[in-house]
Design an enzyme around this catalytic site. Structure first.
Site, mmCIF file in Angstrom:
data_model
loop_
_atom_site.group_PDB
_atom_site.id
_atom_site.type_symbol
_atom_site.label_atom_id
_atom_site.label_comp_id
_atom_site.label_asym_id
_atom_site.label_seq_id
_atom_site.Cartn_x
_atom_site.Cartn_y
_atom_site.Cartn_z
ATOM 1 N N TRP A 86 -19.821 -5.833 81.788
ATOM 2 C CA TRP A 86 -18.862 -4.990 81.065
ATOM 3 C C TRP A 86 -19.323 -3.542 81.095
ATOM 4 O O TRP A 86 -20.520 -3.269 81.194
ATOM 5 C CB TRP A 86 -18.749 -5.460 79.601
ATOM 6 C CG TRP A 86 -20.053 -5.445 78.885
ATOM 7 C CD1 TRP A 86 -20.620 -4.404 78.218
ATOM 8 C CD2 TRP A 86 -20.978 -6.529 78.781
ATOM 9 N NE1 TRP A 86 -21.833 -4.779 77.712
ATOM 10 C CE2 TRP A 86 -22.085 -6.067 78.037
ATOM 11 C CE3 TRP A 86 -20.978 -7.864 79.248
ATOM 12 C CZ2 TRP A 86 -23.179 -6.879 77.742
ATOM 13 C CZ3 TRP A 86 -22.081 -8.661 78.955
ATOM 14 C CH2 TRP A 86 -23.154 -8.168 78.201
ATOM 15 N N HIS A 122 -22.417 4.887 84.206
ATOM 16 C CA HIS A 122 -23.826 5.217 83.949
ATOM 17 C C HIS A 122 -24.732 4.705 85.068
ATOM 18 O O HIS A 122 -25.683 5.372 85.469
ATOM 19 C CB HIS A 122 -24.282 4.589 82.631
ATOM 20 C CG HIS A 122 -23.761 5.298 81.421
ATOM 21 N ND1 HIS A 122 -24.248 6.531 81.034
ATOM 22 C CD2 HIS A 122 -22.797 4.982 80.526
ATOM 23 C CE1 HIS A 122 -23.617 6.925 79.941
ATOM 24 N NE2 HIS A 122 -22.731 6.004 79.616
ATOM 25 N N ASP A 147 -26.478 2.405 75.140
ATOM 26 C CA ASP A 147 -25.216 1.877 74.608
ATOM 27 C C ASP A 147 -25.416 0.503 73.970
ATOM 28 O O ASP A 147 -24.802 0.196 72.951
ATOM 29 C CB ASP A 147 -24.147 1.791 75.710
ATOM 30 C CG ASP A 147 -23.362 3.095 75.851
ATOM 31 O OD1 ASP A 147 -23.383 3.921 74.908
ATOM 32 O OD2 ASP A 147 -22.740 3.289 76.915
ATOM 33 N N ARG A 182 -27.300 1.094 70.490
ATOM 34 C CA ARG A 182 -26.575 1.659 69.347
ATOM 35 C C ARG A 182 -25.838 0.595 68.547
ATOM 36 O O ARG A 182 -25.449 0.828 67.411
ATOM 37 C CB ARG A 182 -25.626 2.784 69.783
ATOM 38 C CG ARG A 182 -24.424 2.321 70.578
ATOM 39 C CD ARG A 182 -23.644 3.475 71.173
ATOM 40 N NE ARG A 182 -22.757 4.144 70.214
ATOM 41 C CZ ARG A 182 -21.706 4.903 70.563
ATOM 42 N NH1 ARG A 182 -21.443 5.105 71.857
ATOM 43 N NH2 ARG A 182 -20.954 5.461 69.658
ATOM 44 N N HIS A 218 -24.303 10.152 71.205
ATOM 45 C CA HIS A 218 -23.624 9.929 72.481
ATOM 46 C C HIS A 218 -22.488 10.910 72.764
ATOM 47 O O HIS A 218 -21.885 10.845 73.829
ATOM 48 C CB HIS A 218 -23.087 8.494 72.553
ATOM 49 C CG HIS A 218 -24.171 7.442 72.556
ATOM 50 N ND1 HIS A 218 -24.452 6.656 73.652
ATOM 51 C CD2 HIS A 218 -25.056 7.070 71.597
ATOM 52 C CE1 HIS A 218 -25.460 5.834 73.362
ATOM 53 N NE2 HIS A 218 -25.839 6.065 72.119
ATOM 54 N N HIS A 248 -29.350 8.201 80.031
ATOM 55 C CA HIS A 248 -28.023 7.825 79.547
ATOM 56 C C HIS A 248 -27.192 9.042 79.124
ATOM 57 O O HIS A 248 -25.999 9.149 79.456
ATOM 58 C CB HIS A 248 -28.165 6.854 78.376
ATOM 59 C CG HIS A 248 -26.864 6.373 77.847
ATOM 60 N ND1 HIS A 248 -26.189 5.294 78.393
ATOM 61 C CD2 HIS A 248 -26.083 6.819 76.837
ATOM 62 C CE1 HIS A 248 -25.057 5.114 77.740
ATOM 63 N NE2 HIS A 248 -24.968 6.023 76.780
ATOM 64 N N ASP A 301 -23.260 10.532 79.606
ATOM 65 C CA ASP A 301 -22.272 10.701 78.532
ATOM 66 C C ASP A 301 -21.722 12.125 78.460
ATOM 67 O O ASP A 301 -20.519 12.328 78.262
ATOM 68 C CB ASP A 301 -22.903 10.358 77.169
ATOM 69 C CG ASP A 301 -22.836 8.861 76.856
ATOM 70 O OD1 ASP A 301 -22.115 8.132 77.574
ATOM 71 O OD2 ASP A 301 -23.498 8.433 75.887
ATOM 72 N N HIS A 314 -16.336 12.553 75.712
ATOM 73 C CA HIS A 314 -17.549 12.563 74.881
ATOM 74 C C HIS A 314 -17.848 13.958 74.354
ATOM 75 O O HIS A 314 -18.853 14.175 73.685
ATOM 76 C CB HIS A 314 -18.748 12.007 75.652
ATOM 77 C CG HIS A 314 -18.805 10.509 75.646
ATOM 78 N ND1 HIS A 314 -19.827 9.789 75.076
ATOM 79 C CD2 HIS A 314 -17.915 9.597 76.105
ATOM 80 C CE1 HIS A 314 -19.590 8.497 75.202
ATOM 81 N NE2 HIS A 314 -18.433 8.351 75.824
ATOM 82 N N HIS A 359 -10.004 6.569 75.547
ATOM 83 C CA HIS A 359 -11.440 6.715 75.760
ATOM 84 C C HIS A 359 -11.954 5.679 76.771
ATOM 85 O O HIS A 359 -12.692 6.013 77.697
ATOM 86 C CB HIS A 359 -12.191 6.587 74.428
ATOM 87 C CG HIS A 359 -13.633 6.929 74.555
ATOM 88 N ND1 HIS A 359 -14.114 8.190 74.279
ATOM 89 C CD2 HIS A 359 -14.699 6.196 74.974
ATOM 90 C CE1 HIS A 359 -15.420 8.204 74.520
ATOM 91 N NE2 HIS A 359 -15.794 7.004 74.936
ATOM 92 N N ASP A 368 -13.887 6.122 80.233
ATOM 93 C CA ASP A 368 -15.241 5.550 80.379
ATOM 94 C C ASP A 368 -15.297 4.608 81.573
ATOM 95 O O ASP A 368 -16.298 4.564 82.289
ATOM 96 C CB ASP A 368 -15.599 4.699 79.139
ATOM 97 C CG ASP A 368 -16.399 5.463 78.100
ATOM 98 O OD1 ASP A 368 -16.747 6.630 78.330
ATOM 99 O OD2 ASP A 368 -16.666 4.872 77.030
HETATM 100 N N1 ADE Z 1 -16.884 8.745 68.103
HETATM 101 C C1 ADE Z 1 -16.428 9.885 67.543
HETATM 102 N N2 ADE Z 1 -16.166 10.822 68.466
HETATM 103 C C2 ADE Z 1 -16.479 10.266 69.657
HETATM 104 C C3 ADE Z 1 -16.457 10.735 70.971
HETATM 105 N N3 ADE Z 1 -16.053 11.968 71.263
HETATM 106 N N4 ADE Z 1 -16.877 9.912 71.952
HETATM 107 C C4 ADE Z 1 -17.309 8.683 71.649
HETATM 108 N N5 ADE Z 1 -17.361 8.171 70.430
HETATM 109 C C5 ADE Z 1 -16.941 8.959 69.424
HETATM 110 ZN ZN ZN Z 2 -17.605 6.456 75.936
HETATM 111 ZN ZN ZN Z 3 -23.283 6.380 75.463
#
Ligand code: ADE
Ligand code: ZN
Ligand code: ZN
Length: 303
Positions: free
Chosen positions: A19, A24, A63, A66, A78, A135, A139, A145, A168, A172
């Site tokens: 996944w 990265h 990742d 966290r 991140h 990492h 990001d 990000h 997002h 990603d």
């Molecule tokens: N959580 C809050 N803002 C974010 C961002 N820009 N990227 C990833 N996670 C988040």
């Molecule tokens: Zn992300």
């Molecule tokens: Zn990250």
């Protein structure tokens, strides 16, 4: 939520990771293609991995970490939530946007670069610092990000080739995976192949003329300015490519065709840049360790 035990086993078994993380891993393989031989041997020793996967194998560790209770406090490292207003205005103000209590990806780059350079720290702590730096350079190059709107697009529902995602996730993962024709549950070999193609584009292909400029703000004595310059560049792409007509224009829309066609070259260039810059950053760190050391050191033990 993943347990810390699983996070450890995933890091130890790169091939089993099916996944996320593809971007990265690609960034890390590109960097491995450009680093000096000193950097390679230094990091292979520090990370206890003497194969060609020594960077790729740790690229997604931060990742996984966290989501474990031990490292939850690093979640805010991140990203940087730029309080701008795309598409009319993009921009990052470090004082305004890097949260004082939890930090951000720019302060984290500063902190972990400093720790990687600190030979008073244990080898374990320096290895952790290396894993974070590897990492976070990735990001910082993901435009969302560096954007506050809807938590970096996490709150914007869209579809991508008919499947439900948030914006997002599309940036990603979905765009990069579509670009290479799918990763077929084997991110490492597909990332390696893509990394080698992008390495060639950087050396002799479409990125060869621009790549010298990619390093122009890179200064090891000023990690904040360096990381901020990279973040500002990615953030500008939120206005031009991620949200060119604002969030409402894409909410609940299908992004797999027209939107994808414009986004894919941007994702590719950001991955290439991140890999090239990560190599330069790691080279500067290892060169600086060598200069400061009296012995002709090439391993963490010697430094
Ligand atoms: N959580 C809050 N803002 C974010 C961002 N820009 N990227 C990833 N996670 C988040
Ligand atoms: Zn992300
Ligand atoms: Zn990250």
């Amino acid at each position: 939520m993943r347990s810390s035990t699983l996070a450890v086993s995933v890091a130890a078994l790169p091939g089993a990771l099916a996944w996320g993380g593809f971007g990265h891993i690609t960034v890390a393989y590109i960097a491995s293609n450009f680093v000096s031989s000193d950097t390679t041997s230094y990091l292979q020793t520090l990370l206890r991995n003497d194969t060609g996967d020594y960077l790729a194998g740790v690229a997604t560790w931060a990742d996984s970490a966290r989501y474990s209770k031990w490292w939850r406090w690093t979640g805010g490292f991140h990203y940087i939530d730029a309080k701008d207003s795309p598409p009319s205005y993009c921009g990052i103000d470090y004082e305004r946007d890097c949260k004082k209590d939890q930090g951000c990806v720019v302060s984290a780059m500063h902190n972990y670069t400093t720790r990687l350079l600190d030979t008073e720290l244990s080898l374990y702590e320096r290895a952790v610092a290396a894993k974070f730096v590897i990492h976070f350079v990735g990001d910082i190059h993901q435009p969302l990000h560096t954007e506050d709107v809807e938590r970096g697009g996490n709150g914007i529902h869209v579809t991508f080739d008919g499947a439900n995602f948030n914006l997002h996730h599309v940036w990603d993962t979905s765009i990069a995976e579509k670009l290479v024709g799918g990763i077929h549950r084997k991110p490492y070999p597909y990332a390696k192949k893509w990394a080698d193609e992008l390495t060639k584009e950087i050396k002799v292909g479409k990125y060869s003329s621009g790549s010298a400029n990619w390093l122009k703000n890179t200064n090891i004595s000023d990690p904040v300015s360096t990381a901020l310059a990279w973040a500002i560049e990615g953030n500008a792409l939120v206005c031009t490519t991620v949200l060119p007509e604002g969030a409402e224009a894409i909410r609940n829309q299908e992004l797999g065709s027209d939107y994808y066609e414009k986004a894919a070259p941007v994702v590719e260039a950001q991955i290439a840049k991140a890999g090239y810059r990560l190599a330069a950053w790691l080279d500067l760190i290892v060169a600086s360790l060598k200069t400061r050391s009296s012995s002709p050191a090439s391993t963490p033990g010697d430094l």
